[in-house]
Design a protein around this motif. Structure first.
Motif: not given
Length: 317
Positions: A96-104, A109-110, A155-159, A291-295
């Motif tokens: 899978n592709t963890p990390g790349a999606v976290t900030d976006a 959510a905000l 409370m993983g990366r995204i949380g 940028e996120v989808r490219e990553d």
């Protein structure tokens, strides 16, 4: 040359990277694969880049004993659309592709928190309909997020990225519920009970993975435990929430509102939700930045490159 099947068109940079090392076929449609298309992909290609909605269930893998496909390099961090155990039993690796999606995803959510709490969607509809009569002191009064308490479910990366933004950006108090305590770089209180968390917070944000373990995690009991002014935000998976129960509590005014980026029977969105002014609805925009989808896509390609070089994919599931 190793044959790779991309189930939907990804950004051109990703396609170019894949073509540099593989014989790439890109399916031109944007809809999920049909059962027949999944079987064909497993039969005719060495690797597949599937994504959300491509339902590789155990029945798909069990349809025959030997598949040509050796790896499903999923485009996305969530992989609940793939029966990983059945894939492994069939000799197929999953990444899978963890990390790349976290900030976006945290940013969306905000976005939903602000839009829901400050009634932004309702205000825009009022203005676009030509019904805005000008500013006045009691118009569209919402909830100020500053100083409020946010509850993070998962409370993983995204949380953690969501909680960090809430704490540092809005001065919010952070509480959370997860299977185990986390070592965090910001103050947060872990609640042992999901019900206790729901009852204590002004905003409840869902950031858990999809799958059987979290199906309807947010049910009627949890929703009814929330405070009348509280808002529910879901950027996880749609079926984490019992959608019918959410509709009931919203119609009853039992919670203040909801901000949703995902839906239980996506892409179907209930008319009842669409009709409510206190609900913000986004079309699954969590990672929708170029940028996120490219990553994400390049991470899928790197997983393929490593696998076919005889190495362990960096993001093995």
């Amino acid at each position: 040359m190793t044959k790779i099947f991309m189930t939907r068109p990804l950004p051109e940079t990703v396609q170019a990277a894949a073509r540099a090392d593989f014989d790439l076929t890109v399916r031109p449609m944007t809809s999920p694969l049909t059962v027949e298309e999944m079987r064909t992909a497993l039969s005719e290609y060495d690797g597949v880049i599937p994504t959300l909605g491509d339902l590789f269930s155990s029945d798909i893998f069990k349809a025959q004993e030997d598949w040509r496909c050796q790896i499903l390099a999923n485009f996305g961090v969530g992989y609940n659309h793939i029966d990983v155990a059945a894939a492994k039993a069939a000799g197929i690796t999953v990444s899978n592709t963890p990390g790349a999606v976290t900030d976006a995803t945290a940013d969306v959510a905000l976005t939903l928190m602000l839009m829901s709490a400050r009634r932004a969607g309702e205000g825009e509809r009022l203005l676009r309909a030509g019904r805005w009569e000008g500013w006045h002191p009691t118009q569209l009064l919402g909830m100020h997020l500053g100083g409020k308490t946010v509850g993070i479910v998962g409370m993983g990366r995204i949380g953690q990225a969501i909680a960090r933004r809430c704490h540092a950006g809005f001065g919010m108090t952070v509480a959370y519920h997860s299977r185990s305590p986390k070592v965090l770089d910001f103050p947060a209180t872990r609640m042992d009970s999901l019900l206790a968390l729901a009852a204590a917070v002004d905003v409840l944000v869902l950031a858990v993975p999809g799958g059987d373990e979290t199906h309807h995690l947010i049910n009627a009991e949890v929703l009814e435990a929330m405070q009348p002014h509280a808002h529910l935000i879901n950027i996880a998976r749609g079926n984490v929430v019992e959608e019918a129960a959410l509709i009931r509590v919203l119609e009853q005014g039992a919670i203040g509102g909801a901000g949703l980026d995902v839906y239980e029977f996506e892409p179907a969105v209930p008319d009842a939700l669409c009709a409510m002014e206190n609900v913000v609805l986004l079309p699954h925009l969590g990672t929708a930045a170029l940028e996120v989808r490219e990553d994400m896509g390049l991470m899928s390609v790197r997983n393929l490159q490593a696998f076919f070089a005889g190495e362990t994919p960096p993001n093995l599931v």
